[in-house]
Design a protein around this motif. Structure first.
Motif, PDB file in Angstrom:
ATOM      1  N   VAL A 124      29.966 -23.936  26.303  1.00  0.00           N
ATOM      2  CA  VAL A 124      30.051 -23.335  27.629  1.00  0.00           C
ATOM      3  C   VAL A 124      28.988 -22.259  27.815  1.00  0.00           C
ATOM      4  O   VAL A 124      28.284 -22.221  28.829  1.00  0.00           O
ATOM      5  N   LEU A 125      28.847 -21.359  26.842  1.00  0.00           N
ATOM      6  CA  LEU A 125      27.908 -20.246  26.991  1.00  0.00           C
ATOM      7  C   LEU A 125      26.486 -20.756  27.201  1.00  0.00           C
ATOM      8  O   LEU A 125      25.754 -20.239  28.053  1.00  0.00           O
ATOM      9  N   ARG A 148      28.530 -14.018  29.993  1.00  0.00           N
ATOM     10  CA  ARG A 148      29.873 -13.572  29.591  1.00  0.00           C
ATOM     11  C   ARG A 148      30.561 -12.828  30.738  1.00  0.00           C
ATOM     12  O   ARG A 148      31.778 -12.952  30.922  1.00  0.00           O
ATOM     13  N   LEU A 151      31.769 -15.581  33.033  1.00  0.00           N
ATOM     14  CA  LEU A 151      32.929 -16.281  32.475  1.00  0.00           C
ATOM     15  C   LEU A 151      34.187 -15.440  32.607  1.00  0.00           C
ATOM     16  O   LEU A 151      35.280 -15.965  32.867  1.00  0.00           O
ATOM     17  N   LEU A 156      37.467 -17.385  32.267  1.00  0.00           N
ATOM     18  CA  LEU A 156      37.228 -18.239  31.103  1.00  0.00           C
ATOM     19  C   LEU A 156      36.475 -17.502  29.996  1.00  0.00           C
ATOM     20  O   LEU A 156      35.712 -18.107  29.244  1.00  0.00           O
ATOM     21  N   LYS A 159      36.530 -19.011  26.563  1.00  0.00           N
ATOM     22  CA  LYS A 159      36.023 -20.386  26.401  1.00  0.00           C
ATOM     23  C   LYS A 159      34.510 -20.429  26.162  1.00  0.00           C
ATOM     24  O   LYS A 159      33.916 -21.509  26.178  1.00  0.00           O
ATOM     25  N   ALA A 160      33.883 -19.295  25.903  1.00  0.00           N
ATOM     26  CA  ALA A 160      32.424 -19.253  25.774  1.00  0.00           C
ATOM     27  C   ALA A 160      31.910 -20.203  24.701  1.00  0.00           C
ATOM     28  O   ALA A 160      30.843 -20.815  24.856  1.00  0.00           O
ATOM     29  N   CYS A 164      32.301 -28.247  26.551  1.00  0.00           N
ATOM     30  CA  CYS A 164      32.755 -28.522  27.913  1.00  0.00           C
ATOM     31  C   CYS A 164      33.693 -29.724  27.971  1.00  0.00           C
ATOM     32  O   CYS A 164      34.605 -29.767  28.798  1.00  0.00           O
ATOM     33  N   GLN A 171      38.852 -26.106  34.721  1.00  0.00           N
ATOM     34  CA  GLN A 171      38.033 -25.204  33.919  1.00  0.00           C
ATOM     35  C   GLN A 171      36.558 -25.591  33.988  1.00  0.00           C
ATOM     36  O   GLN A 171      35.684 -24.727  34.100  1.00  0.00           O
ATOM     37  N   VAL A 175      33.406 -23.358  35.301  1.00  0.00           N
ATOM     38  CA  VAL A 175      32.171 -23.170  34.530  1.00  0.00           C
ATOM     39  C   VAL A 175      30.967 -23.548  35.390  1.00  0.00           C
ATOM     40  O   VAL A 175      29.932 -22.850  35.375  1.00  0.00           O
ATOM     41  N   ALA A 178      30.243 -20.721  37.707  1.00  0.00           N
ATOM     42  CA  ALA A 178      29.613 -19.623  36.966  1.00  0.00           C
ATOM     43  C   ALA A 178      28.166 -19.952  36.635  1.00  0.00           C
ATOM     44  O   ALA A 178      27.277 -19.088  36.718  1.00  0.00           O
ATOM     45  N   ARG A 179      27.905 -21.204  36.262  1.00  0.00           N
ATOM     46  CA  ARG A 179      26.529 -21.607  35.930  1.00  0.00           C
ATOM     47  C   ARG A 179      25.619 -21.471  37.142  1.00  0.00           C
ATOM     48  O   ARG A 179      24.467 -21.006  37.030  1.00  0.00           O
TER      49      ARG A 179
END
Length: 271
Positions: A124-125, A148, A151, A156, A159-160, A164, A171, A175, A178-179
């Motif tokens: 995820v990160l 972070r 997230l 989340l 979940k870093a 995926c 979820q 993500v 967030a992306r």
């Protein structure tokens, strides 16, 4: 016939106007013999959240795809933040924009798709840091701090380091949101972002988007069939049909007392 002009220039404190963040000027898009956008005039002021509604095939998603330069218009021009997205000047003449011209403009726009389009082989990160590092040239440590923070914002933070593929649909969509925000876009495009989710996951994603909408940090352009969501987040709602804007206005007007019979018929069908 040219469509309704839906320009939304903003008044400044001195009484002037500020140019719109997005402007479509007589944009035409055809697929084969079908005209999907019919000389569309359409604009969005910075900080104003706009939702596009209407039946499937009316041209809503085509607008988002044009803004992402996934497709090119067959006529007219598109401007984003004062820069011409579709054309450039070469040797004193206006010509179709090439990739070099488009690339810096496209950085101002983020998009969240119906399908999550995450990199399944990355954690995820890294999904959140890869583009800021490679495209924006951001320092990786800075990109990770920003990732972070995002997230945590989408709920989340724990979940870093997850893959995926191990996340639920809701979820994964958070993500993806967030992306998109990790690129610090001026405009965030949302294309039916709950359509691929199980019904019990929809509310959480819509609540997150409501929070983003009221923050004022980014201008939203949404395509959705979630009319309650459109009413909550929009400053302006545009009703599309056959490649034209048939009606536009604030959500309280469009959803409670629309002027156009086509709008009334559509809302009756989706409620």
């Amino acid at each position: 016939m040219a469509p309704t002009d839906s320009a939304t220039e903003e008044r400044t404190p001195t009484g002037g106007t500020t140019p719109p963040l997005i402007r479509f000027d007589r944009v035409v898009k055809r697929f084969g013999g079908v005209t999907v956008l019919d000389e569309l005039d359409f604009s969005v002021a910075a900080g104003r959240n706009v939702t596009l509604i209407g039946p499937s095939g009316s041209g809503k998603t085509t607008i988002l795809r044009l803004l992402m330069t996934l497709i090119r218009p067959d006529g007219g021009s598109i401007t984003v933040d004062g820069d011409n997205l579709t054309h450039m000047v070469r040797r004193g003449k206006l010509v179709p924009a090439d990739e070099k011209h488009v690339r810096p403009i496209r950085k101002k726009i983020g998009m969240v798709f119906q399908q999550f389009n995450l990199f399944p082989n990355m954690r995820v990160l890294r999904n959140l840091t890869e583009a800021p590092v490679r495209v924006l040239g951001m320092d990786r440590d800075e990109a990770e701090i920003r990732a972070r923070e995002l997230l945590e914002m989408v709920g989340l933070a724990d979940k870093a380091d997850a893959h995926c593929a191990h996340l639920s649909g809701g979820q994964q969509q958070r993500v993806a949101i967030a992306r998109a925000l990790a690129m610090r876009p001026k405009v965030l495009l949302l294309d039916e972002v709950t359509s691929a989710l199980d019904p019990e996951l929809v509310a959480g994603v819509l609540d997150l988007l409501r929070d983003i909408a009221v923050s004022g940090d980014v201008t939203l352009v949404c395509v959705t069939h979630e009319m309650g969501f459109a009413r909550d987040v929009s400053d302006q709602v545009l009703m599309f049909d056959a490649g034209r804007v048939v009606e536009s206005g604030p959500p309280e007007k469009i959803f409670s007392d629309p002027d156009h019979q086509r709008t009334r018929d559509f809302l009756r069908a989706v409620r």
